[in-house]
Design a protein around this motif. Sequence first.
Motif, PDB file in Angstrom:
ATOM      1  N   SER A  48       0.826  -1.205   0.000  1.00 26.29           N
ATOM      2  CA  SER A  48       0.000   0.000   0.000  1.00 26.29           C
ATOM      3  C   SER A  48       0.863   1.260   0.000  1.00 26.29           C
ATOM      4  CB  SER A  48      -0.919  -0.002   1.224  1.00 26.29           C
ATOM      5  OG  SER A  48      -1.683   1.193   1.290  1.00 26.29           O
ATOM      6  N   ALA A  49       1.923   1.262   0.798  1.00 27.42           N
ATOM      7  CA  ALA A  49       2.815   2.431   0.857  1.00 27.42           C
ATOM      8  C   ALA A  49       3.533   2.644  -0.472  1.00 27.42           C
ATOM      9  CB  ALA A  49       3.833   2.251   1.987  1.00 27.42           C
ATOM     10  N   ILE A  50       3.930   1.557  -1.117  1.00 30.32           N
ATOM     11  CA  ILE A  50       4.590   1.656  -2.425  1.00 30.32           C
ATOM     12  C   ILE A  50       3.615   2.215  -3.459  1.00 30.32           C
ATOM     13  CG2 ILE A  50       5.603   0.311  -4.307  1.00 30.32           C
ATOM     14  CD1 ILE A  50       6.755  -1.567  -2.151  1.00 30.32           C
ATOM     15  N   HIS A  51       2.394   1.708  -3.466  1.00 30.88           N
ATOM     16  CA  HIS A  51       1.392   2.188  -4.418  1.00 30.88           C
ATOM     17  C   HIS A  51       1.012   3.640  -4.149  1.00 30.88           C
ATOM     18  CE1 HIS A  51      -0.168  -2.148  -5.436  1.00 30.88           C
ATOM     19  NE2 HIS A  51       1.083  -1.945  -5.796  1.00 30.88           N
ATOM     20  N   ALA A  52       1.007   4.041  -2.880  1.00 32.12           N
ATOM     21  CA  ALA A  52       0.665   5.427  -2.535  1.00 32.12           C
ATOM     22  C   ALA A  52       1.679   6.415  -3.095  1.00 32.12           C
ATOM     23  CB  ALA A  52       0.569   5.584  -1.013  1.00 32.12           C
ATOM     24  N   LEU A  86      12.169  -2.499  -3.694  1.00 33.57           N
ATOM     25  CA  LEU A  86      10.958  -1.823  -4.130  1.00 33.57           C
ATOM     26  C   LEU A  86      11.142  -1.170  -5.493  1.00 33.57           C
ATOM     27  CD1 LEU A  86      10.726   1.528  -2.133  1.00 33.57           C
ATOM     28  CD2 LEU A  86      12.575  -0.081  -1.777  1.00 33.57           C
ATOM     29  N   GLY A  87      10.331  -1.622  -6.429  1.00 32.28           N
ATOM     30  CA  GLY A  87      10.302  -0.990  -7.741  1.00 32.28           C
ATOM     31  C   GLY A  87      11.540  -1.141  -8.592  1.00 32.28           C
ATOM     32  N   LEU A  88      12.440  -2.061  -8.253  1.00 34.17           N
ATOM     33  CA  LEU A  88      13.681  -2.141  -9.025  1.00 34.17           C
ATOM     34  C   LEU A  88      13.440  -2.591 -10.464  1.00 34.17           C
ATOM     35  CD1 LEU A  88      16.514  -3.453  -6.684  1.00 34.17           C
ATOM     36  CD2 LEU A  88      16.005  -1.134  -7.413  1.00 34.17           C
ATOM     37  N   ALA A  89      12.363  -3.331 -10.694  1.00 37.79           N
ATOM     38  CA  ALA A  89      12.063  -3.730 -12.074  1.00 37.79           C
ATOM     39  C   ALA A  89      11.853  -2.502 -12.952  1.00 37.79           C
ATOM     40  CB  ALA A  89      10.834  -4.640 -12.117  1.00 37.79           C
ATOM     41  N   LYS A  90      11.175  -1.490 -12.414  1.00 38.19           N
ATOM     42  CA  LYS A  90      10.970  -0.249 -13.168  1.00 38.19           C
ATOM     43  C   LYS A  90      12.273   0.553 -13.233  1.00 38.19           C
ATOM     44  CE  LYS A  90       8.400   4.111 -13.143  1.00 38.19           C
ATOM     45  NZ  LYS A  90       9.570   4.995 -12.954  1.00 38.19           N
ATOM     46  N   LEU A  91      12.956   0.609 -12.103  1.00 42.02           N
ATOM     47  CA  LEU A  91      14.181   1.391 -12.034  1.00 42.02           C
ATOM     48  C   LEU A  91      15.219   0.897 -13.033  1.00 42.02           C
ATOM     49  CD1 LEU A  91      15.157   3.776 -10.276  1.00 42.02           C
ATOM     50  CD2 LEU A  91      16.228   2.118  -8.770  1.00 42.02           C
ATOM     51  N   MET A  92      15.227  -0.406 -13.266  1.00 45.81           N
ATOM     52  CA  MET A  92      16.177  -0.991 -14.200  1.00 45.81           C
ATOM     53  C   MET A  92      15.601  -1.129 -15.612  1.00 45.81           C
ATOM     54  SD  MET A  92      19.051  -1.570 -12.633  1.00 45.81           S
ATOM     55  CE  MET A  92      18.744   0.056 -11.950  1.00 45.81           C
ATOM     56  N   ASP A  93      14.442  -0.483 -15.852  1.00 51.21           N
ATOM     57  CA  ASP A  93      13.805  -0.498 -17.176  1.00 51.21           C
ATOM     58  C   ASP A  93      13.427  -1.899 -17.611  1.00 51.21           C
ATOM     59  OD1 ASP A  93      13.978   2.257 -17.565  1.00 51.21           O
ATOM     60  OD2 ASP A  93      16.024   2.091 -18.288  1.00 51.21           O
ATOM     61  N   VAL A  94      13.041  -2.742 -16.676  1.00 48.31           N
ATOM     62  CA  VAL A  94      12.583  -4.084 -17.006  1.00 48.31           C
ATOM     63  C   VAL A  94      11.084  -4.127 -16.763  1.00 48.31           C
ATOM     64  CG1 VAL A  94      12.791  -6.539 -16.504  1.00 48.31           C
ATOM     65  CG2 VAL A  94      14.802  -5.069 -16.337  1.00 48.31           C
ATOM     66  N   GLU A  95      10.303  -4.081 -17.832  1.00 54.42           N
ATOM     67  CA  GLU A  95       8.845  -4.061 -17.679  1.00 54.42           C
ATOM     68  C   GLU A  95       8.321  -5.423 -17.243  1.00 54.42           C
ATOM     69  OE1 GLU A  95       5.178  -2.497 -17.355  1.00 54.42           O
ATOM     70  OE2 GLU A  95       7.043  -1.426 -17.763  1.00 54.42           O
ATOM     71  N   SER A  96       8.891  -6.480 -17.797  1.00 54.43           N
ATOM     72  CA  SER A  96       8.479  -7.823 -17.412  1.00 54.43           C
ATOM     73  C   SER A  96       9.718  -8.712 -17.394  1.00 54.43           C
ATOM     74  CB  SER A  96       7.450  -8.381 -18.401  1.00 54.43           C
ATOM     75  OG  SER A  96       7.027  -9.652 -17.999  1.00 54.43           O
ATOM     76  N   ARG A 116       1.131  -4.893 -19.426  1.00 55.10           N
ATOM     77  CA  ARG A 116       1.572  -3.901 -18.449  1.00 55.10           C
ATOM     78  C   ARG A 116       1.250  -4.373 -17.032  1.00 55.10           C
ATOM     79  NH1 ARG A 116      -1.111   0.576 -16.254  1.00 55.10           N
ATOM     80  NH2 ARG A 116      -2.924   0.087 -17.560  1.00 55.10           N
ATOM     81  N   ALA A 117       2.191  -4.178 -16.125  1.00 52.30           N
ATOM     82  CA  ALA A 117       1.960  -4.514 -14.721  1.00 52.30           C
ATOM     83  C   ALA A 117       0.953  -3.547 -14.112  1.00 52.30           C
ATOM     84  CB  ALA A 117       3.266  -4.465 -13.947  1.00 52.30           C
ATOM     85  N   LEU A 118       0.158  -4.048 -13.184  1.00 51.91           N
ATOM     86  CA  LEU A 118      -0.884  -3.266 -12.518  1.00 51.91           C
ATOM     87  C   LEU A 118      -0.695  -3.358 -11.000  1.00 51.91           C
ATOM     88  CD1 LEU A 118      -3.813  -4.892 -14.536  1.00 51.91           C
ATOM     89  CD2 LEU A 118      -2.783  -2.640 -15.016  1.00 51.91           C
ATOM     90  N   LYS A 119      -1.419  -2.515 -10.275  1.00 53.09           N
ATOM     91  CA  LYS A 119      -1.415  -2.667  -8.817  1.00 53.09           C
ATOM     92  C   LYS A 119      -1.882  -4.067  -8.442  1.00 53.09           C
ATOM     93  CE  LYS A 119      -2.103   2.199  -7.643  1.00 53.09           C
ATOM     94  NZ  LYS A 119      -3.024   3.196  -7.010  1.00 53.09           N
ATOM     95  N   ALA A 120      -2.854  -4.578  -9.186  1.00 54.25           N
ATOM     96  CA  ALA A 120      -3.361  -5.926  -8.929  1.00 54.25           C
ATOM     97  C   ALA A 120      -2.311  -6.995  -9.178  1.00 54.25           C
ATOM     98  CB  ALA A 120      -4.593  -6.193  -9.799  1.00 54.25           C
ATOM     99  N   SER A 121      -1.294  -6.682  -9.969  1.00 54.72           N
ATOM    100  CA  SER A 121      -0.209  -7.640 -10.213  1.00 54.72           C
ATOM    101  C   SER A 121       0.571  -7.885  -8.923  1.00 54.72           C
ATOM    102  CB  SER A 121       0.718  -7.126 -11.315  1.00 54.72           C
ATOM    103  OG  SER A 121       0.013  -6.842 -12.497  1.00 54.72           O
ATOM    104  N   ASP A 122       0.765  -6.836  -8.141  1.00 56.18           N
ATOM    105  CA  ASP A 122       1.442  -7.006  -6.854  1.00 56.18           C
ATOM    106  C   ASP A 122       0.587  -7.828  -5.896  1.00 56.18           C
ATOM    107  OD1 ASP A 122       3.752  -5.637  -7.552  1.00 56.18           O
ATOM    108  OD2 ASP A 122       3.070  -3.710  -6.753  1.00 56.18           O
TER     109      ASP A 122
END
Length: 272
Positions: free
Chosen positions: A125-129, A157-167, A190-196
Amino acid sequence: MEQQFSATDIEGAAGTSSVSYLGTGTFGETWRVVTGGKDAAYKIIYRDDADLERLRREIESYRRVASENVVRLDNVMYLEIAGKRRANLVFEYIEGGDLAEAIPNGRPTGDQLVNLASGLLQGISAIHAANLLHRDLKPANIALRRGDYSHPVVLDLGLAKLMDVESITRYPQAIGTPMYMAPEQLRGDRALKASDLWAVGVVLYEAATGTHPYVAPGETLSWDTFFERIKNKPALPEHVPVTVSDLIDRCLSEQPHKRGTVAKAILRIKGE
């Protein structure tokens, strides 16, 4: 992945003899480093082209995440390691090991399962916020403060995005190890909040039973078989609290919208 750096490499880069190897993940390897009286976890990125300035800009987003259930990200810097400049993310060090280490050693109690679920949901929840997604939640990315199932801390947290790895893994490769990514991610969507939330369900199932809900240890599946399996919800032992069982059942819905929201999941796990 195998360890790439030696203790001598890290000691020379960090300027201290107090280092210990913690593990290797998708994006790099992590070391505990004590320097100047400060205890930290250094996440050393393997990619040679990691842009330090971009990482520094992006880190401001992660600093908005404030939760005892999410690891604190303090800094990003270059380190000269084994003759190469490597980007390094500096996190707080959390004593107690991770969930992947704890699961083989025994099942949590019912109360611990409820607290584990609540803590994971609070962290997500904190990450999504902060308008972020995790994308790679799994037992190895969940620390346990003091080794207690009741006190989970979400790592990477979020390293997949930080490293430009979408999937991180894409259809139609074969599954050789237990999977924690949602079906939509595995299909390349595309990843969603529901994916987490899907990942929360898989992690809780594994903590409760010691096994992955769909993939047996060492089993290799075709994607067609895997996607066929997830159409059926796995059974849970009777000792699992009803609130946790219901949460897992919702999270493991193949269709993202059926998983609900993190906010509602938090209320349900509290019995509200």
